[in-house]
Motif scaffolding. Structure first.
Motif, PDB file in Angstrom:
ATOM      1  N   PRO A  10       0.828  -1.214   0.000  1.00 42.94           N
ATOM      2  CA  PRO A  10       0.000   0.000   0.000  1.00 42.94           C
ATOM      3  C   PRO A  10       0.854   1.253   0.000  1.00 42.94           C
ATOM      4  N   THR A  11       0.274   2.337  -0.431  1.00 44.98           N
ATOM      5  CA  THR A  11       0.930   3.637  -0.379  1.00 44.98           C
ATOM      6  C   THR A  11       1.004   4.104   1.071  1.00 44.98           C
ATOM      7  N   THR A  12       2.131   4.661   1.477  1.00 45.68           N
ATOM      8  CA  THR A  12       2.305   5.133   2.848  1.00 45.68           C
ATOM      9  C   THR A  12       1.768   6.559   2.987  1.00 45.68           C
ATOM     10  N   GLY A  13       1.019   6.801   4.045  1.00 45.06           N
ATOM     11  CA  GLY A  13       0.475   8.132   4.265  1.00 45.06           C
ATOM     12  C   GLY A  13      -0.361   8.193   5.529  1.00 45.06           C
ATOM     13  N   ASP A  14      -1.142   9.239   5.676  1.00 44.40           N
ATOM     14  CA  ASP A  14      -1.982   9.464   6.852  1.00 44.40           C
ATOM     15  C   ASP A  14      -3.245   8.610   6.738  1.00 44.40           C
ATOM     16  N   ALA A  15      -3.091   7.319   7.009  1.00 41.37           N
ATOM     17  CA  ALA A  15      -4.210   6.391   6.825  1.00 41.37           C
ATOM     18  C   ALA A  15      -5.369   6.691   7.761  1.00 41.37           C
ATOM     19  N   THR A  32     -20.344   1.408   7.058  1.00 40.29           N
ATOM     20  CA  THR A  32     -19.983   1.976   5.755  1.00 40.29           C
ATOM     21  C   THR A  32     -18.472   2.052   5.523  1.00 40.29           C
ATOM     22  N   VAL A  33     -17.700   2.340   6.580  1.00 39.00           N
ATOM     23  CA  VAL A  33     -16.248   2.474   6.463  1.00 39.00           C
ATOM     24  C   VAL A  33     -15.604   1.679   7.593  1.00 39.00           C
ATOM     25  N   PHE A  34     -14.544   0.947   7.263  1.00 34.19           N
ATOM     26  CA  PHE A  34     -13.914   0.087   8.257  1.00 34.19           C
ATOM     27  C   PHE A  34     -12.417   0.366   8.355  1.00 34.19           C
ATOM     28  N   GLU A  35     -11.930   0.342   9.581  1.00 33.64           N
ATOM     29  CA  GLU A  35     -10.510   0.505   9.874  1.00 33.64           C
ATOM     30  C   GLU A  35      -9.857  -0.871   9.901  1.00 33.64           C
ATOM     31  N   VAL A  36      -8.755  -1.016   9.205  1.00 32.58           N
ATOM     32  CA  VAL A  36      -7.984  -2.248   9.220  1.00 32.58           C
ATOM     33  C   VAL A  36      -6.725  -2.010  10.040  1.00 32.58           C
ATOM     34  N   ILE A  37      -6.513  -2.852  11.059  1.00 25.19           N
ATOM     35  CA  ILE A  37      -5.337  -2.757  11.923  1.00 25.19           C
ATOM     36  C   ILE A  37      -4.474  -3.981  11.646  1.00 25.19           C
ATOM     37  N   GLU A  38      -3.304  -3.745  11.107  1.00 23.56           N
ATOM     38  CA  GLU A  38      -2.414  -4.830  10.695  1.00 23.56           C
ATOM     39  C   GLU A  38      -1.238  -4.935  11.670  1.00 23.56           C
ATOM     40  N   ARG A  39      -1.108  -6.102  12.301  1.00 20.16           N
ATOM     41  CA  ARG A  39      -0.021  -6.340  13.240  1.00 20.16           C
ATOM     42  C   ARG A  39       1.218  -6.823  12.487  1.00 20.16           C
ATOM     43  N   SER A  40       2.382  -6.679  13.087  1.00 16.16           N
ATOM     44  CA  SER A  40       3.632  -6.981  12.390  1.00 16.16           C
ATOM     45  C   SER A  40       3.786  -8.450  12.018  1.00 16.16           C
ATOM     46  N   ARG A 199       3.222  -4.117  17.485  1.00 14.72           N
ATOM     47  CA  ARG A 199       3.794  -3.331  16.389  1.00 14.72           C
ATOM     48  C   ARG A 199       2.743  -3.355  15.300  1.00 14.72           C
ATOM     49  N   ILE A 200       2.067  -2.226  15.058  1.00 16.66           N
ATOM     50  CA  ILE A 200       0.908  -2.210  14.177  1.00 16.66           C
ATOM     51  C   ILE A 200       0.963  -1.041  13.201  1.00 16.66           C
ATOM     52  N   ARG A 201       0.125  -1.127  12.188  1.00 16.65           N
ATOM     53  CA  ARG A 201      -0.114   0.018  11.316  1.00 16.65           C
ATOM     54  C   ARG A 201      -1.592   0.034  10.956  1.00 16.65           C
ATOM     55  N   ILE A 202      -2.085   1.215  10.623  1.00 18.55           N
ATOM     56  CA  ILE A 202      -3.482   1.408  10.242  1.00 18.55           C
ATOM     57  C   ILE A 202      -3.571   1.463   8.725  1.00 18.55           C
ATOM     58  N   ARG A 203      -4.605   0.803   8.190  1.00 26.83           N
ATOM     59  CA  ARG A 203      -4.815   0.819   6.744  1.00 26.83           C
ATOM     60  C   ARG A 203      -6.210   1.347   6.422  1.00 26.83           C
ATOM     61  N   SER A 204      -6.270   2.098   5.342  1.00 27.72           N
ATOM     62  CA  SER A 204      -7.541   2.624   4.836  1.00 27.72           C
ATOM     63  C   SER A 204      -7.485   2.522   3.320  1.00 27.72           C
ATOM     64  N   GLY A 205      -8.245   1.585   2.762  1.00 27.94           N
ATOM     65  CA  GLY A 205      -8.176   1.348   1.321  1.00 27.94           C
ATOM     66  C   GLY A 205      -6.772   0.898   0.946  1.00 27.94           C
ATOM     67  N   THR A 206      -6.152   1.557  -0.020  1.00 27.56           N
ATOM     68  CA  THR A 206      -4.801   1.209  -0.443  1.00 27.56           C
ATOM     69  C   THR A 206      -3.740   2.049   0.270  1.00 27.56           C
ATOM     70  N   LEU A 207      -4.156   2.797   1.293  1.00 26.41           N
ATOM     71  CA  LEU A 207      -3.242   3.645   2.037  1.00 26.41           C
ATOM     72  C   LEU A 207      -2.912   2.999   3.382  1.00 26.41           C
ATOM     73  N   GLY A 209      -0.584   3.672   7.118  1.00 25.45           N
ATOM     74  CA  GLY A 209       0.292   4.494   7.930  1.00 25.45           C
ATOM     75  C   GLY A 209       1.562   3.732   8.263  1.00 25.45           C
ATOM     76  N   PRO A 210       2.540   4.386   8.865  1.00 26.45           N
ATOM     77  CA  PRO A 210       3.764   3.693   9.273  1.00 26.45           C
ATOM     78  C   PRO A 210       3.496   2.777  10.467  1.00 26.45           C
ATOM     79  N   TYR A 211       4.323   1.766  10.628  1.00 27.31           N
ATOM     80  CA  TYR A 211       4.222   0.911  11.811  1.00 27.31           C
ATOM     81  C   TYR A 211       4.624   1.714  13.051  1.00 27.31           C
ATOM     82  N   PHE A 212       3.964   1.426  14.177  1.00 27.31           N
ATOM     83  CA  PHE A 212       4.294   2.059  15.443  1.00 27.31           C
ATOM     84  C   PHE A 212       4.003   1.100  16.583  1.00 27.31           C
ATOM     85  N   ASP A 213       4.620   1.343  17.736  1.00 31.01           N
ATOM     86  CA  ASP A 213       4.394   0.517  18.920  1.00 31.01           C
ATOM     87  C   ASP A 213       3.163   1.010  19.667  1.00 31.01           C
TER      88      ASP A 213
END
Length: 252
Positions: A10-15, A32-40, A199-207, A209-213
């Motif tokens: 995905p493209t990195t940005g303000d997900a 209608t809109v869902f947050e995807v939380i991806e763990r490391s 260690r996770i990052r947030i995803r929204s569509g093809t965007l 965010g960076p991984y963070f603790d």
């Protein structure tokens, strides 16, 4: 030629900002809109983004209990779309939000909520300014881990007035059962990290965010982290499934 169906990062940005903007445009309608939380480790969780805009009556009981205790000048750390700040402002309190997402800050300002761009480790606020600090929506996770918790708690204390309280919610990682979670805990321990140090990052569509603790810790682990700090645990409200709320008070 590479297939258009081939996997792409995905493209990195303000997900989170992108996610909140999509949800706001959909009038924050559930489903209608869902947050995807991806763990490391590849584990993925999905949450309804409408929760970021939920009214007081739809909040978890622990969050209602805690916000009812807010008083004086309030700082909402990790304010998101401003649901807690908006409620407290309507009660007549002076509330300021802080979030690391530019998009979240923009949404808050569109809702006429004062919000600043900043992080839990570097709050853009004056010393001794706030009587109540909020870290709701499991935002005790912003403590990050054992190394990060001390400086973060010190930064919270820096902006707090004498006798201030920190009203926060967190989650006990050991309430999560199943191999994906227990294996993750063990891998963290082997790496010298706290078991629930995600260690996770947030995803929204093809965007993305960076991984963070982001820290899930038990109440006993929280007390250990608080021990050398300026904060002490005064009350705790435990909920089924490992979620809890706490009232921390400034020692000075």
């Amino acid at each position: 030629m590479e297939s258009p169906l081939a996997h792409a990062e995905p493209t990195t940005g303000d997900a989170i900002g992108h996610l909140l903007r999509r949800c706001w445009a959909a009038r924050a309608q559930p489903g209608t809109v869902f947050e995807v939380i991806e763990r490391s480790d590849g584990f993925v969780g999905v949450c309804d983004a409408a929760e970021y805009f939920a009214p007081y009556e739809d909040w978890p009981h622990r969050e209602r209990l805690l916000t009812d205790r807010a008083e004086g000048a309030v700082l909402d750390i990790g304010c998101g779309a401003g649901r807690h700040a908006l409620h407290l402002r309507e009660k007549g309190l002076d509330v300021t939000g802080v979030d690391s997402s530019p998009g979240a800050v923009d949404i808050c300002r569109e809702r006429s909520l004062p919000a600043l761009l900043g992080t839990a480790e570097n709050l853009p606020c004056a010393q001794g300014q706030f009587h109540t600090l909020l870290a709701l929506g499991a935002n005790l996770g912003l403590l990050g881990g054992a190394a990060q918790a001390g400086p973060t708690l010190a930064e919270f204390a820096r902006v707090a007035a004498p006798g201030a309280r920190l009203l926060a919610t967190g989650r006990d990682p050991y309430a999560s059962s199943g191999r994906p979670h227990t294996d993750y805990h063990e891998a963290n321990r082997r790496a010298g990290r706290m078991a629930g140090q995600l260690r996770i990052r947030i995803r929204s569509g093809t965007l993305a965010g960076p991984y963070f603790d982001y820290l899930y810790c038990s109440l006993s682990e929280l007390e250990e982290l608080l021990s050398p700090s300026d904060w002490t645990l005064r009350e705790a409200f435990e909920s089924p499934g490992g979620a809890y709320g706490v009232v921390l008070s400034l020692k000075r």
